[in-house]
Motif scaffolding. Structure first.
Motif, PDB file in Angstrom:
ATOM      1  N   ARG A 178       0.881  -1.175   0.000  1.00 37.57           N
ATOM      2  CA  ARG A 178       0.000   0.000   0.000  1.00 37.57           C
ATOM      3  C   ARG A 178       0.909   1.213   0.000  1.00 37.57           C
ATOM      4  O   ARG A 178       1.395   1.649   1.018  1.00 37.57           O
ATOM      5  N   LYS A 179       1.126   1.734  -1.206  1.00 37.71           N
ATOM      6  CA  LYS A 179       2.253   2.660  -1.346  1.00 37.71           C
ATOM      7  C   LYS A 179       2.033   4.001  -0.673  1.00 37.71           C
ATOM      8  O   LYS A 179       2.962   4.574  -0.120  1.00 37.71           O
ATOM      9  N   ILE A 180       0.797   4.520  -0.749  1.00 35.11           N
ATOM     10  CA  ILE A 180       0.569   5.841  -0.160  1.00 35.11           C
ATOM     11  C   ILE A 180      -0.040   5.671   1.216  1.00 35.11           C
ATOM     12  O   ILE A 180      -0.978   4.900   1.398  1.00 35.11           O
ATOM     13  N   LYS A 181       0.529   6.350   2.172  1.00 32.03           N
ATOM     14  CA  LYS A 181       0.035   6.198   3.542  1.00 32.03           C
ATOM     15  C   LYS A 181      -0.199   7.561   4.163  1.00 32.03           C
ATOM     16  O   LYS A 181       0.539   8.513   3.890  1.00 32.03           O
ATOM     17  N   LEU A 182      -1.186   7.598   5.029  1.00 30.76           N
ATOM     18  CA  LEU A 182      -1.452   8.809   5.792  1.00 30.76           C
ATOM     19  C   LEU A 182      -0.568   8.758   7.038  1.00 30.76           C
ATOM     20  O   LEU A 182      -0.563   7.776   7.778  1.00 30.76           O
ATOM     21  N   ILE A 183       0.221   9.799   7.225  1.00 37.51           N
ATOM     22  CA  ILE A 183       1.085   9.810   8.407  1.00 37.51           C
ATOM     23  C   ILE A 183       0.323  10.366   9.595  1.00 37.51           C
ATOM     24  O   ILE A 183       0.601  10.033  10.742  1.00 37.51           O
ATOM     25  N   GLY A 184      -0.627  11.236   9.309  1.00 43.97           N
ATOM     26  CA  GLY A 184      -1.399  11.848  10.389  1.00 43.97           C
ATOM     27  C   GLY A 184      -2.003  13.125   9.864  1.00 43.97           C
ATOM     28  O   GLY A 184      -1.868  13.452   8.677  1.00 43.97           O
ATOM     29  N   SER A 185      -2.700  13.833  10.725  1.00 42.34           N
ATOM     30  CA  SER A 185      -3.200  15.132  10.289  1.00 42.34           C
ATOM     31  C   SER A 185      -2.439  16.196  11.073  1.00 42.34           C
ATOM     32  O   SER A 185      -1.943  15.936  12.176  1.00 42.34           O
ATOM     33  N   TRP A 186      -2.334  17.361  10.460  1.00 42.52           N
ATOM     34  CA  TRP A 186      -1.474  18.386  11.052  1.00 42.52           C
ATOM     35  C   TRP A 186      -1.979  18.817  12.420  1.00 42.52           C
ATOM     36  O   TRP A 186      -3.163  19.022  12.639  1.00 42.52           O
ATOM     37  N   ASP A 187      -1.037  18.932  13.298  1.00 42.25           N
ATOM     38  CA  ASP A 187      -1.329  19.350  14.661  1.00 42.25           C
ATOM     39  C   ASP A 187      -0.056  20.034  15.142  1.00 42.25           C
ATOM     40  O   ASP A 187       1.033  19.475  15.034  1.00 42.25           O
ATOM     41  N   ASP A 188      -0.197  21.252  15.613  1.00 45.96           N
ATOM     42  CA  ASP A 188       0.985  22.048  15.950  1.00 45.96           C
ATOM     43  C   ASP A 188       1.945  21.356  16.908  1.00 45.96           C
ATOM     44  O   ASP A 188       3.150  21.597  16.869  1.00 45.96           O
ATOM     45  N   ALA A 189       1.445  20.466  17.742  1.00 46.62           N
ATOM     46  CA  ALA A 189       2.315  19.861  18.761  1.00 46.62           C
ATOM     47  C   ALA A 189       2.936  18.545  18.306  1.00 46.62           C
ATOM     48  O   ALA A 189       3.943  18.111  18.855  1.00 46.62           O
ATOM     49  N   ALA A 190       2.323  17.910  17.291  1.00 53.25           N
ATOM     50  CA  ALA A 190       2.714  16.529  16.984  1.00 53.25           C
ATOM     51  C   ALA A 190       4.025  16.417  16.205  1.00 53.25           C
ATOM     52  O   ALA A 190       4.664  15.363  16.224  1.00 53.25           O
ATOM     53  N   PHE A 191       4.425  17.465  15.504  1.00 55.34           N
ATOM     54  CA  PHE A 191       5.612  17.344  14.652  1.00 55.34           C
ATOM     55  C   PHE A 191       6.622  18.440  14.990  1.00 55.34           C
ATOM     56  O   PHE A 191       6.712  19.447  14.300  1.00 55.34           O
ATOM     57  N   PRO A 192       7.375  18.251  16.048  1.00 58.63           N
ATOM     58  CA  PRO A 192       8.264  19.332  16.491  1.00 58.63           C
ATOM     59  C   PRO A 192       9.429  19.610  15.536  1.00 58.63           C
ATOM     60  O   PRO A 192       9.873  20.745  15.435  1.00 58.63           O
ATOM     61  N   SER A 193       9.955  18.600  14.853  1.00 62.79           N
ATOM     62  CA  SER A 193      11.162  18.866  14.045  1.00 62.79           C
ATOM     63  C   SER A 193      10.955  18.438  12.596  1.00 62.79           C
ATOM     64  O   SER A 193       9.990  17.760  12.259  1.00 62.79           O
ATOM     65  N   ARG A 194      11.911  18.825  11.774  1.00 65.89           N
ATOM     66  CA  ARG A 194      11.845  18.516  10.353  1.00 65.89           C
ATOM     67  C   ARG A 194      11.826  17.000  10.124  1.00 65.89           C
ATOM     68  O   ARG A 194      11.136  16.502   9.247  1.00 65.89           O
ATOM     69  N   GLU A 195      12.590  16.268  10.930  1.00 63.55           N
ATOM     70  CA  GLU A 195      12.661  14.815  10.738  1.00 63.55           C
ATOM     71  C   GLU A 195      11.351  14.127  11.116  1.00 63.55           C
ATOM     72  O   GLU A 195      11.038  13.062  10.603  1.00 63.55           O
ATOM     73  N   ASP A 196      10.591  14.731  12.028  1.00 67.08           N
ATOM     74  CA  ASP A 196       9.287  14.146  12.379  1.00 67.08           C
ATOM     75  C   ASP A 196       8.303  14.333  11.235  1.00 67.08           C
ATOM     76  O   ASP A 196       7.422  13.507  11.008  1.00 67.08           O
ATOM     77  N   LEU A 197       8.479  15.447  10.557  1.00 62.94           N
ATOM     78  CA  LEU A 197       7.573  15.775   9.465  1.00 62.94           C
ATOM     79  C   LEU A 197       7.846  14.878   8.259  1.00 62.94           C
ATOM     80  O   LEU A 197       6.936  14.287   7.670  1.00 62.94           O
ATOM     81  N   PHE A 198       9.119  14.777   7.915  1.00 56.93           N
ATOM     82  CA  PHE A 198       9.521  13.971   6.752  1.00 56.93           C
ATOM     83  C   PHE A 198       9.982  12.608   7.254  1.00 56.93           C
ATOM     84  O   PHE A 198      11.111  12.472   7.709  1.00 56.93           O
ATOM     85  N   VAL A 199       9.147  11.609   7.149  1.00 56.28           N
ATOM     86  CA  VAL A 199       9.520  10.302   7.696  1.00 56.28           C
ATOM     87  C   VAL A 199      10.431   9.562   6.713  1.00 56.28           C
ATOM     88  O   VAL A 199      10.498   9.895   5.534  1.00 56.28           O
ATOM     89  N   ASP A 200      11.141   8.571   7.230  1.00 54.05           N
ATOM     90  CA  ASP A 200      12.025   7.731   6.412  1.00 54.05           C
ATOM     91  C   ASP A 200      11.158   6.821   5.544  1.00 54.05           C
ATOM     92  O   ASP A 200      10.428   5.968   6.049  1.00 54.05           O
ATOM     93  N   ARG A 201      11.242   7.022   4.227  1.00 53.51           N
ATOM     94  CA  ARG A 201      10.365   6.249   3.327  1.00 53.51           C
ATOM     95  C   ARG A 201      10.972   4.917   2.923  1.00 53.51           C
ATOM     96  O   ARG A 201      10.333   4.098   2.262  1.00 53.51           O
ATOM     97  N   PHE A 202      12.239   4.692   3.266  1.00 50.66           N
ATOM     98  CA  PHE A 202      12.899   3.457   2.806  1.00 50.66           C
ATOM     99  C   PHE A 202      13.473   2.689   3.991  1.00 50.66           C
ATOM    100  O   PHE A 202      14.632   2.308   3.995  1.00 50.66           O
ATOM    101  N   GLU A 203      12.634   2.487   4.978  1.00 50.20           N
ATOM    102  CA  GLU A 203      13.114   1.782   6.163  1.00 50.20           C
ATOM    103  C   GLU A 203      13.566   0.363   5.797  1.00 50.20           C
ATOM    104  O   GLU A 203      14.530  -0.147   6.320  1.00 50.20           O
ATOM    105  N   SER A 204      12.865  -0.220   4.860  1.00 50.01           N
ATOM    106  CA  SER A 204      13.199  -1.577   4.431  1.00 50.01           C
ATOM    107  C   SER A 204      12.854  -1.707   2.957  1.00 50.01           C
ATOM    108  O   SER A 204      11.935  -1.052   2.479  1.00 50.01           O
ATOM    109  N   PHE A 205      13.605  -2.544   2.240  1.00 48.39           N
ATOM    110  CA  PHE A 205      13.303  -2.712   0.815  1.00 48.39           C
ATOM    111  C   PHE A 205      12.306  -3.851   0.582  1.00 48.39           C
ATOM    112  O   PHE A 205      11.981  -4.173  -0.547  1.00 48.39           O
ATOM    113  N   ARG A 206      11.837  -4.481   1.654  1.00 47.16           N
ATOM    114  CA  ARG A 206      10.789  -5.505   1.569  1.00 47.16           C
ATOM    115  C   ARG A 206      11.090  -6.592   0.540  1.00 47.16           C
ATOM    116  O   ARG A 206      10.260  -6.911  -0.301  1.00 47.16           O
ATOM    117  N   GLY A 207      12.318  -7.085   0.567  1.00 47.95           N
ATOM    118  CA  GLY A 207      12.658  -8.207  -0.313  1.00 47.95           C
ATOM    119  C   GLY A 207      12.767  -7.855  -1.778  1.00 47.95           C
ATOM    120  O   GLY A 207      12.747  -8.743  -2.633  1.00 47.95           O
TER     121      GLY A 207
END
Ligand SMILES: *[C@@H]1O[C@H](CO)[C@@H](O)[C@H](O)[C@H]1NC(C)=O
Ligand SMILES: *[C@@H]1O[C@H](CO)[C@@H](O)[C@H](O)[C@H]1NC(C)=O
Ligand SMILES: *[C@@H]1O[C@H](CO)[C@@H](O)[C@H](O)[C@H]1NC(C)=O
Ligand SMILES: *[C@@H]1O[C@H](CO)[C@@H](O)[C@H](O)[C@H]1NC(C)=O
Ligand SMILES: *[C@@H]1O[C@H](CO)[C@@H](O)[C@H](O)[C@H]1NC(C)=O
Length: 629
Positions: A178-207
């Motif tokens: 399922r290629k496109i995923k919802l990370i969440g909805s914007w909330d001023d407190a939930a994403f304090p830094s740039r790295e929280d906002l931009f998640v790692d999209r290649f955590e694993s290559f899934r074989g």
């Protein structure tokens, strides 16, 4: 390198006036934009791409944001020509993590980005959609496939359609089902830094199975496996891939060789060999012996470097000097000269001393030199001079002779049995100046021949002029065996080729390497997931595993402790009995001395036989004189 001018407005006249207009209340979606820019992205340099068809409230919001921002930013009009824009921009702005790229749009922004140059590849790209329709297709679009961290913020009604719309944040995971995923909805407190906002999209290559453009003829890095089935490789690179495959969960498929059988160079406007396969996007990346060069980095994405190696030159060891020379080898020529000079001096002094005695002890030079030489050859002296001071002089001479002859005999045994090699060529300079006619190289499309010929360095250039290109290794090695050629090839490969494939035992590698450079893997330009491999390579290098594998794989071919054996071979041989050859020198000396003795004897006989009367007649008056005095 900092950008000379960070505030680079590309806004047209109407564009500017639009920003200044103000109207309406900010809705919750625009509040999210403000939250993002002033929250996790605060303090980061940004490139803001603005759609000319944005509505007035959006312009108003953007204007407010820009006024309050602290960090530098660049404004770009999405209605302009992307190709033209990207042409003039510095690389720091177009690529990498120096700037965060934010696209605020109403209409489809793709036409602009499809036109930008290949250099455009930001690490962080945020799409902020103010449109009512979903724009999730952007996340899977090929245009943005090279972006490492991608985020789309658009209006959604998360709970039930009737409720107030929130700003949904989506990203794509290209290696997941399922290629496109919802990370969440914007909330001023939930994403304090740039790295929280931009998640790692290649955590694993899934074989995922990567297709590698490789050549299985690259000792000790990558070669055909002897134990595994056909198509499998072995070597340093395979160890590295296997180690990473376990962590990152991927598989790989190697290629036996490039279709054109070349290595990889830029020729006639296109890339050949393995690099060609990667450049044409037939393969995902290549892991063979490739060094980092500017030309390649422009056309490909290079990984971090994992090893350093250059091109090695190999040649036959010079033959040992003839064995009879062992006789004079214990001393250097200057010592021999000093010994001769000392002897002559002592002879003169001794003769003068002898002449000054009331009764000469030895009587003339003729009997002085054999007297002095006796000590040199460890013979006893029949009698000592009578005068004390002359005894002292002879005593020191005896001590001198004792030391010299002991030193000579001690060294002699060693020098008679160990082969003595002339000095070896070890550097490019020495090779360029040597009387070696040629250096040779197997022409498989490496950059070295061209680089040598056009080198600024006089020694490299001299090698380039001596360079002989062959279409097979055999011809090259043949030339090497005949001592006409020195062979150039990447260092480890050269070593294994000669000692294993061609069994040239008496060869050696010059200690200097040509073009020592950093090896890396080459990926297609703008590969989003390359950083995963960079991370893996760094870990392998820092843990010392790469170095270990290079050693192990080289030893697989050459045997353990190869280098030590090679060094020993040059300095020390097995214990040998003295052969006639070793003693040749002594017999030479004997023959020469006898010849000299024979000559002197002949001269004396002649002197005594024929012109005897003349000599006697000449002598008489002088003899009479001396008697008188
Ligand atoms: C701007 O940046 C400076 C230094 O980083 C900081 O001291 C200042 O508070 C910032 N101002 C605002 C408005 O964020
Ligand atoms: C988007 O939706 C809002 C209400 O949800 C509506 O007022 C507006 O006209 C819509 N805009 C477009 C372009 O459809
Ligand atoms: C992997 O390589 C083999 C040959 O070595 C080939 O037959 C096979 O089709 C390749 N697999 C894929 C998925 O390309
Ligand atoms: C490049 O062009 C030259 C001359 O046109 C030709 O001789 C050479 O074979 C070409 N090389 C390749 C790899 O096509
Ligand atoms: C890898 O290369 C193949 C072509 O051989 C291509 O179809 C595929 O999309 C590439 N994979 C990735 C993740 O880029």
């Amino acid at each position: 390198m900092l950008l000379p001018c960070l505030l680079l407005s590309l806004v047209t006249g109407s564009f500017t006036s639009r920003i200044i207009q103000s109207a309406g209340d900010p809705d919750s979606h625009l509040e999210s934009l403000r939250g993002i820019v002033e929250g996790p992205l605060a303090g980061w340099n940004a490139v803001l791409y603005l759609d000319p068809s944005l509505e007035p409230p959006v312009w108003e919001c953007v204007r407010g944001l820009l006024a309050g921002r602290n960090a530098s930013h660049v404004l770009v009009d999405l209605g302009s020509d992307g190709a033209l824009w990207s042409e003039g921009q510095p690389v720091d702005l177009l690529r990498g993590a120096f700037m965060v790229h934010v696209v605020v749009f109403q209409d489809d922004p793709r036409p602009f980005f499809e036109a930008v140059s290949l250099q455009w590849n930001p690490q962080y790209l945020l799409f902020f959609s103010v449109s009512n329709e979903t724009k999730k297709a952007l996340l899977l679009d090929d245009t943005f496939k090279g972006v490492e961290r991608l985020l789309l913020v658009e209006k959604t009604s998360l709970k039930d359609p009737g409720s107030e719309p929130t700003s949904g944040m989506f990203t794509s995971f290209p290696f997941e089902a399922r290629k496109i995923k919802l990370i969440g909805s914007w909330d001023d407190a939930a994403f304090p830094s740039r790295e929280d906002l931009f998640v790692d999209r290649f955590e694993s290559f899934r074989g995922y199975e990567f297709q590698l453009g490789t050549s299985l003829d690259d000792y000790p890095y990558l070669y055909k496996s002897k134990t595994k089935p056909k198509g499998y490789g072995d070597g340093v690179e395979v160890e590295m891939l296997d180690a990473m495959a376990r962590v990152l969960d991927f598989k790989y498929n190697l290629t036996a060789e490039a279709p054109d059988r070349k290595w990889g160079a830029f020729e006639n406007g296109s890339w050949t060999g393995m690099l060609g396969m990667v450049h044409r996007k037939e393969k995902n990346f290549t892991v063979n012996y490739f060094s980092i060069t500017g030309e390649r980095v422009d056309a490909f994405d290079a990984s971090v470097s994992y090893w350093m190696e250059g091109f090695g030159m190999s040649m036959l060891s010079p033959p040992p000097l003839p064995k009879w020379r062992g006789v004079y080898y214990p001393f250097t020529p200057s010592v021999w000269l000093a010994l001769t000079v000392t002897f002559v001096l002592v002879l003169i002094i001794m003769s003068v001393q002898d002449n000054m005695q009331p009764v000469p002890f030895l009587g003339g030079v003729g009997s002085t030199w054999p007297y002095l030489l006796r000590a040199m050859f460890n013979n006893s002296i029949p009698r000592l001079p009578k005068a004390q001071w002359q005894r002292l002089f002879v005593g020191t001479w005896l001590l001198y002779c004792f030391i010299v002859s002991s030193a000579f005999t001690a060294n002699l045994v060693a020098f008679l049995t160990i082969p003595i090699f002339p000095e070896r060529i070890q550097t490019v300079k020495e090779l360029a100046k040597s009387d070696y006619r040629w250096v040779c190289m197997f022409d498989y499309g490496e950059f070295v021949p061209g680089a040598l010929r056009s080198s600024q360095d006089p020694h490299y250039k001299a090698l380039g002029e001596k360079l002989d290109l062959f279409s097979a290794y055999g011809a090259c090695v043949k030339g090497m065996r005949e001592r006409t050629h020195a062979n150039i090839e990447s260092y480890s490969y050269n070593l294994i080729l000669l000692f294993v494939d061609y069994k040239v035992k008496n060869s050696y590698m010059l200690s200097e390497q040509l073009y020592p450079s950093y090896l890396c893997w080459y990926f297609q330009k703008n590969t989003a997931w390359k950083y995963k491999f960079n991370h893996g390579l760094r870990r392998l290098v820092e843990s010392g595993l790469v170095e270990y594998w290079v050693k192990i794989k080289t030893e697989d071919f050459l045997g353990r402790g190869f280098e030590r054996r090679q060094q020993l071979q040059d300095t020390e041989r097995d214990i040998q009995a003295l052969s006639l050859e070793h003693l040749q020198g002594v017999f030479f000396l004997l023959a020469m001395s006898w010849a000299a003795g024979g000559l002197v004897f002949a001269a004396e006989v002649l002197r005594h036989r024929c012109p005897m009367r003349v000599t006697i007649a000449l002598r008489r008056p002088s003899a009479g004189n001396s008697e008188n005095t």
